[in-house]
Design a protein around this motif. Sequence first.
Motif, PDB file in Angstrom:
ATOM      1  N   ILE A 145       1.314  -2.211  -2.946  1.00  0.00           N
ATOM      2  CA  ILE A 145       1.787  -2.862  -4.168  1.00  0.00           C
ATOM      3  C   ILE A 145       1.291  -2.122  -5.407  1.00  0.00           C
ATOM      4  N   THR A 146       0.060  -1.638  -5.384  1.00  0.00           N
ATOM      5  CA  THR A 146      -0.464  -0.900  -6.531  1.00  0.00           C
ATOM      6  C   THR A 146       0.344   0.375  -6.760  1.00  0.00           C
ATOM      7  N   ASP A 147       0.725   1.048  -5.688  1.00  0.00           N
ATOM      8  CA  ASP A 147       1.519   2.273  -5.812  1.00  0.00           C
ATOM      9  C   ASP A 147       2.985   2.005  -6.148  1.00  0.00           C
ATOM     10  N   HIS A 148       3.513   0.859  -5.695  1.00  0.00           N
ATOM     11  CA  HIS A 148       4.934   0.524  -5.885  1.00  0.00           C
ATOM     12  C   HIS A 148       5.061  -0.940  -6.316  1.00  0.00           C
ATOM     13  N   PRO A 149       4.620  -1.273  -7.526  1.00  0.00           N
ATOM     14  CA  PRO A 149       4.554  -2.688  -7.926  1.00  0.00           C
ATOM     15  C   PRO A 149       5.899  -3.407  -7.970  1.00  0.00           C
ATOM     16  N   GLU A 150       6.999  -2.695  -8.144  1.00  0.00           N
ATOM     17  CA  GLU A 150       8.302  -3.356  -8.232  1.00  0.00           C
ATOM     18  C   GLU A 150       9.007  -3.447  -6.877  1.00  0.00           C
ATOM     19  N   LEU A 151       8.286  -3.150  -5.813  1.00  0.00           N
ATOM     20  CA  LEU A 151       8.847  -3.165  -4.463  1.00  0.00           C
ATOM     21  C   LEU A 151       9.346  -4.555  -4.064  1.00  0.00           C
ATOM     22  N   TYR A 152       8.657  -5.599  -4.506  1.00  0.00           N
ATOM     23  CA  TYR A 152       9.007  -6.964  -4.110  1.00  0.00           C
ATOM     24  C   TYR A 152       9.631  -7.709  -5.280  1.00  0.00           C
ATOM     25  N   MET A 201       0.138   5.498 -10.406  1.00  0.00           N
ATOM     26  CA  MET A 201      -0.456   4.322  -9.783  1.00  0.00           C
ATOM     27  C   MET A 201      -0.898   3.360 -10.885  1.00  0.00           C
ATOM     28  N   ALA A 202      -0.571   2.104 -10.714  1.00  0.00           N
ATOM     29  CA  ALA A 202      -0.953   1.074 -11.676  1.00  0.00           C
ATOM     30  C   ALA A 202      -2.415   0.680 -11.481  1.00  0.00           C
ATOM     31  N   LYS A 203      -2.993   0.107 -12.526  1.00  0.00           N
ATOM     32  CA  LYS A 203      -4.340  -0.448 -12.412  1.00  0.00           C
ATOM     33  C   LYS A 203      -4.262  -1.784 -11.682  1.00  0.00           C
ATOM     34  N   ARG A 204      -5.380  -2.170 -11.080  1.00  0.00           N
ATOM     35  CA  ARG A 204      -5.466  -3.475 -10.415  1.00  0.00           C
ATOM     36  C   ARG A 204      -6.339  -4.409 -11.239  1.00  0.00           C
ATOM     37  N   ARG A 205      -5.897  -5.647 -11.336  1.00  0.00           N
ATOM     38  CA  ARG A 205      -6.719  -6.726 -11.899  1.00  0.00           C
ATOM     39  C   ARG A 205      -6.581  -7.915 -10.963  1.00  0.00           C
ATOM     40  N   PHE A 206      -7.655  -8.679 -10.846  1.00  0.00           N
ATOM     41  CA  PHE A 206      -7.634  -9.821  -9.941  1.00  0.00           C
ATOM     42  C   PHE A 206      -7.907 -11.109 -10.695  1.00  0.00           C
ATOM     43  N   HIS A 207      -7.142 -12.139 -10.389  1.00  0.00           N
ATOM     44  CA  HIS A 207      -7.380 -13.478 -10.915  1.00  0.00           C
ATOM     45  C   HIS A 207      -8.765 -13.922 -10.442  1.00  0.00           C
ATOM     46  N   PRO A 208      -9.504 -14.687 -11.242  1.00  0.00           N
ATOM     47  CA  PRO A 208     -10.838 -15.129 -10.807  1.00  0.00           C
ATOM     48  C   PRO A 208     -10.843 -15.881  -9.473  1.00  0.00           C
ATOM     49  N   GLY A 209      -9.742 -16.507  -9.112  1.00  0.00           N
ATOM     50  CA  GLY A 209      -9.678 -17.237  -7.844  1.00  0.00           C
ATOM     51  C   GLY A 209      -9.356 -16.361  -6.640  1.00  0.00           C
ATOM     52  N   PHE A 210      -8.925 -15.126  -6.882  1.00  0.00           N
ATOM     53  CA  PHE A 210      -8.522 -14.260  -5.768  1.00  0.00           C
ATOM     54  C   PHE A 210      -9.657 -13.986  -4.787  1.00  0.00           C
ATOM     55  N   PRO A 211     -10.871 -13.644  -5.261  1.00  0.00           N
ATOM     56  CA  PRO A 211     -11.946 -13.380  -4.293  1.00  0.00           C
ATOM     57  C   PRO A 211     -12.243 -14.564  -3.361  1.00  0.00           C
ATOM     58  N   SER A 212     -12.177 -15.780  -3.888  1.00  0.00           N
ATOM     59  CA  SER A 212     -12.452 -16.936  -3.014  1.00  0.00           C
ATOM     60  C   SER A 212     -11.291 -17.163  -2.048  1.00  0.00           C
ATOM     61  N   ASP A 213     -10.055 -16.908  -2.483  1.00  0.00           N
ATOM     62  CA  ASP A 213      -8.913 -16.993  -1.563  1.00  0.00           C
ATOM     63  C   ASP A 213      -9.106 -16.018  -0.406  1.00  0.00           C
ATOM     64  N   LEU A 214      -9.490 -14.788  -0.751  1.00  0.00           N
ATOM     65  CA  LEU A 214      -9.690 -13.759   0.258  1.00  0.00           C
ATOM     66  C   LEU A 214     -10.854 -14.108   1.183  1.00  0.00           C
ATOM     67  N   ARG A 215     -11.952 -14.549   0.602  1.00  0.00           N
ATOM     68  CA  ARG A 215     -13.135 -14.901   1.402  1.00  0.00           C
ATOM     69  C   ARG A 215     -12.813 -16.022   2.386  1.00  0.00           C
ATOM     70  N   ASP A 216     -12.117 -17.054   1.920  1.00  0.00           N
ATOM     71  CA  ASP A 216     -11.762 -18.178   2.793  1.00  0.00           C
ATOM     72  C   ASP A 216     -10.899 -17.718   3.969  1.00  0.00           C
ATOM     73  N   ALA A 217      -9.930 -16.862   3.691  1.00  0.00           N
ATOM     74  CA  ALA A 217      -9.057 -16.376   4.754  1.00  0.00           C
ATOM     75  C   ALA A 217      -9.828 -15.497   5.734  1.00  0.00           C
ATOM     76  N   VAL A 218     -10.683 -14.623   5.229  1.00  0.00           N
ATOM     77  CA  VAL A 218     -11.477 -13.752   6.099  1.00  0.00           C
ATOM     78  C   VAL A 218     -12.397 -14.592   6.982  1.00  0.00           C
TER      79      VAL A 218
END
Length: 90
Positions: A43-50, A1-18
């Motif tokens: 995606i974390t388990d299979h990052p090359e899926l897409y 399993m790969a590690k996850r990192r998030f762009h600083p803008g990701f939390p606000s993108d998620l919050r706005d959609a929620v």
Amino acid sequence: MAKRRFHPGFPSDLRDAVLHFDGISPALGKKFRATVREKLALITDHPELYACLSGQIRASRLPRFPYVLLYTIDGAVSYTHLTLPTKRIV
């Protein structure tokens, strides 16, 4: 399993959609959050899926919602944005 990192803008993108889906229906907001969690795990388990969309940026549509999860693979899976498919990310 790969590690996850998030762009600083990701939390606000998620919050706005929620907030948007919670405003329509709390149950819909809950379903959206669950769908995002499931997609992140896949995606974390299979990052090359897409396939690459542009350069190293990969895109995965969220089922049942009009959103796309954009990410890159660079030793870890880096989630860049959660966006509407018609929105342009520069």
